[in-house]
Design an enzyme around this catalytic site. Structure first.
Site, mmCIF file in Angstrom:
data_model
loop_
_atom_site.group_PDB
_atom_site.id
_atom_site.type_symbol
_atom_site.label_atom_id
_atom_site.label_comp_id
_atom_site.label_asym_id
_atom_site.label_seq_id
_atom_site.Cartn_x
_atom_site.Cartn_y
_atom_site.Cartn_z
ATOM 1 N N CYS A 380 -13.463 2.284 37.119
ATOM 2 C CA CYS A 380 -14.794 3.041 36.696
ATOM 3 C C CYS A 380 -15.569 3.505 37.952
ATOM 4 O O CYS A 380 -15.040 4.713 38.176
ATOM 5 C CB CYS A 380 -15.683 1.786 35.995
ATOM 6 S SG CYS A 380 -16.997 2.503 34.760
ATOM 7 N N HIS A 516 -11.661 -0.260 32.018
ATOM 8 C CA HIS A 516 -11.829 -1.660 32.670
ATOM 9 C C HIS A 516 -10.543 -2.416 32.293
ATOM 10 O O HIS A 516 -10.609 -3.195 31.432
ATOM 11 C CB HIS A 516 -13.164 -2.397 32.228
ATOM 12 C CG HIS A 516 -14.304 -1.529 33.030
ATOM 13 N ND1 HIS A 516 -14.894 -2.349 34.224
ATOM 14 C CD2 HIS A 516 -15.159 -0.844 32.447
ATOM 15 C CE1 HIS A 516 -15.859 -1.451 34.425
ATOM 16 N NE2 HIS A 516 -15.989 -0.808 33.360
ATOM 17 N N GLU A 518 -9.058 -5.065 33.679
ATOM 18 C CA GLU A 518 -9.378 -6.427 33.891
ATOM 19 C C GLU A 518 -9.857 -7.113 32.368
ATOM 20 O O GLU A 518 -9.553 -8.252 32.322
ATOM 21 C CB GLU A 518 -10.327 -6.672 34.887
ATOM 22 C CG GLU A 518 -12.074 -6.264 34.666
ATOM 23 C CD GLU A 518 -12.487 -4.892 34.797
ATOM 24 O OE1 GLU A 518 -13.366 -4.655 34.981
ATOM 25 O OE2 GLU A 518 -11.578 -4.064 34.968
#
Length: 544
Positions: A380, A516, A518
């Protein structure tokens, strides 16, 4: 019909109710049950989207674009079930909806009150959409005794009467401190916590007691006696070296069996725990070790990067490697010697963030990684700063910056005002509300066929979760690609850059992504980008 487990906490905050809920969900799944986890948050914010990471930690994002509590990340990581907007609600959302109904006249002139209107709204939320689930685990945020939590405790008390007999149980997570001067574990804080819970009409069926050492049998009997709980339902929850040890630890203590016994499920299906045994073994017996520098701006509170930390652990599992985290406050890279601060690291990760503070340090980290050929992963804001770095130092774009930091003649990164979500055009006014107005949730991306990132995914069509207001400016794409930075992934309409990278003949592994990743990583299914990043770092690492 779904059975409900209400999880409350007492004595102190941050005991790990979210982790306990997630672990119990995993244990019930291991026995073949279909499980849903939900979170009730007593704060008045509509969602955590505008809350500082220092106050709230990470803001987790779901596929359907909800900004939620970080505990929903635990739920996903332990069960694999994608969370939804309907899995998290706050006092703010409850009151917002009730006031909107009152303004429309939905209450037909009635006096709107906490009981029954607020409590009914909470109960409706808890009960809605649970068809097809065997168990619904509902975590109540905060601790018993908090004034803001009272409507939620009252609601789950009422549900105990509303639901069929044996339709729910109450599990209370408490804390047993060790007093060094006395050489004893003390039961009194838990007794008082349960007394507070019982004073509002809730009798816990199971006590899950956090402690830093084994709880003697005599203390367990004492807790059972004074808290009016069966002695076998007093479960110790000892500190673990890894959160992924917790399901096995709770299973050994009999937590899942006690839940099934409380519901009268006999015989209980046998649990299949091999996956958690394998994960625990991989974490505790790695063959390699890698050191990853996380260059962030909220490093004082590690919970701001909770999903990121766990995704790196998952990447380590995939590579049979221990991942050591080297935390770097981004401002340090401007004030100090960057080569000294980042010496010895095997990879550099620059995560998301908001605002100008720390941005120059993140740009410096991207430059250092590029020049020193250290594996780099920009997420990001970390991707945006890598693009600004390339614009300044490779493409010679004078004054390259982001409009997030103020006016600039070279807005390499700029504020998005409209974008497509499926076939729907989303719009945002520059001076509009901040809450809920980012590009949020799952969006598709198309990856270039012969790119490193497509190799990582094994596909060119992907969907990932976004949370950002600013985007790399497509107008600078040609100049940046001419300087060597490859725009390896784009939105399906070709207007929004999603990923960038340097070719392997320029850099061994340098990838930036606007989304994102993750948020979608699991210990039993590590995200391919984190697996690839740790593998690249591993090539520079040493044996344990």
């Amino acid at each position: 019909m779904a059975r409900y487990v209400f999880i409350t906490g007492g004595v102190v905050s941050s005991l790990g109710k979210g982790l306990a809920s997630a672990a119990l969900g995993a244990l019930l799944q291991a026995r073949g049950y279909k499980v849903r986890l939900r979170k009730l948050d007593p704060y008045i914010n509509v969602d955590p989207g505008t809350m500082s990471p220092y106050q709230h930690g990470e803001c987790f994002v779901t596929d359907d674009g909800a900004e939620t509590d970080l505990d929903l990340g635990h739920y996903e990581r332990f069960t694999g079930r994608p969370a939804e907007q309907s899995d998290n609600i706050t006092t703010g959302r409850i009151y917002r909806d009730i006031i909107a109904k009152e303004r429309r006249g939905d209450y037909l002139g009635a006096t709107v009150q906490v009981i029954p209107h607020v409590t009914n709204a909470i109960k409706e939320f808890v009960l809605e959409g649970n068809d097809g689930y065997d168990f619904v685990l509902v975590e109540i945020g905060g601790t018993v005794g908090d004034i803001e939590g009272l409507p939620f405790f009252e609601s789950i008390r009422q549900l105990g009467n509303d639901l069929p007999r044996n339709g729910c149980l109450y599990m209370h997570l408490s804390y047993m401190p060790y007093i060094a001067a006395a050489g004893e574990l003390k039961t009194k804080p838990t007794q008082h916590s349960v007394k507070e819970l019982r004073s509002i009409g809730i009798q816990p069926d199971i006590l899950l007691v956090r402690a830093d050492r084994e709880i003697p049998e005599e203390e367990r009997r004492k807790l059972a006696l004074f808290c009016n709980v069966r002695s076998e339902a007093v479960i110790q929850a000892l500190d673990a070296s890894s959160i992924y040890d917790v399901p096995m630890a709770y299973h050994r203590e009999g937590l899942d069996q006690q839940v099934l016994d409380s519901f009268g499920i006999d015989p209980a299906p046998k649990p299949k725990m091999q996956v958690w045994d394998d994960i625990s073994h991989a974490i505790h017996h790695p063959e390699h070790e890698v050191t990853i520098a996380i260059v962030g701006k909220y490093t004082v509170l590690k919970d701001a990067y909770k999903s990121l930390m766990e995704a790196l652990v998952h990447g380590g599992i995939a590579n049979n490697s221990k991942v050591k985290l080297h935390w770097v406050e981004s401002d340090e890279l401007i004030a100090g010697d960057i080569s000294e601060i980042l010496s010895g690291v095997d990879g550099i990760l620059v995560p998301g963030g908001f605002g100008e503070r720390g941005s120059e340090g993140k740009i410096a980290a991207a430059k250092y990684a590029r020049e020193e050929k250290i594996p780099y992963f920009g997420i990001c804001f970390g991707m945006q700063m890598a693009v600004v770095e390339a614009a300044r130092n490779l493409a010679d774009i004078e004054g390259a910056s982001s409009t997030e930091f103020g006016e600039t003649d070279a807005p390499v990164v700029g504020l998005m005002t409209e974008w497509l979500k499926g076939n729907q055009l989303e719009k945002r006014m520059e001076q509009g509300d901040m809450g809920g107005t980012m590009r949020l949730g799952a969006y598709d991306s198309t990856l270039g066929k012969d790119t490193i990132i497509a190799e990582m995914y094994g596909d060119t069509q992907i969907s990932e979760r976004h949370r950002h207001r600013y985007e790399v400016n497509i107008d600078f794409k040609d100049k940046l690609e001419a300087a060597g930075l490859v725009f390896s992934g784009m939105s399906p309409d070709g207007l929004l850059p999603e990923t960038v990278e340097y070719p392997r003949d320029v850099h061994p592994w340098f990838i930036g992504v606007q989304y994102h990743p993750e948020l979608k990583s699991r210990p039993f299914e590590p995200h391919p980008l984190f697996s690839g990043f740790v593998a690249a770092a591993k090539s520079q690492s040493r044996l344990v």
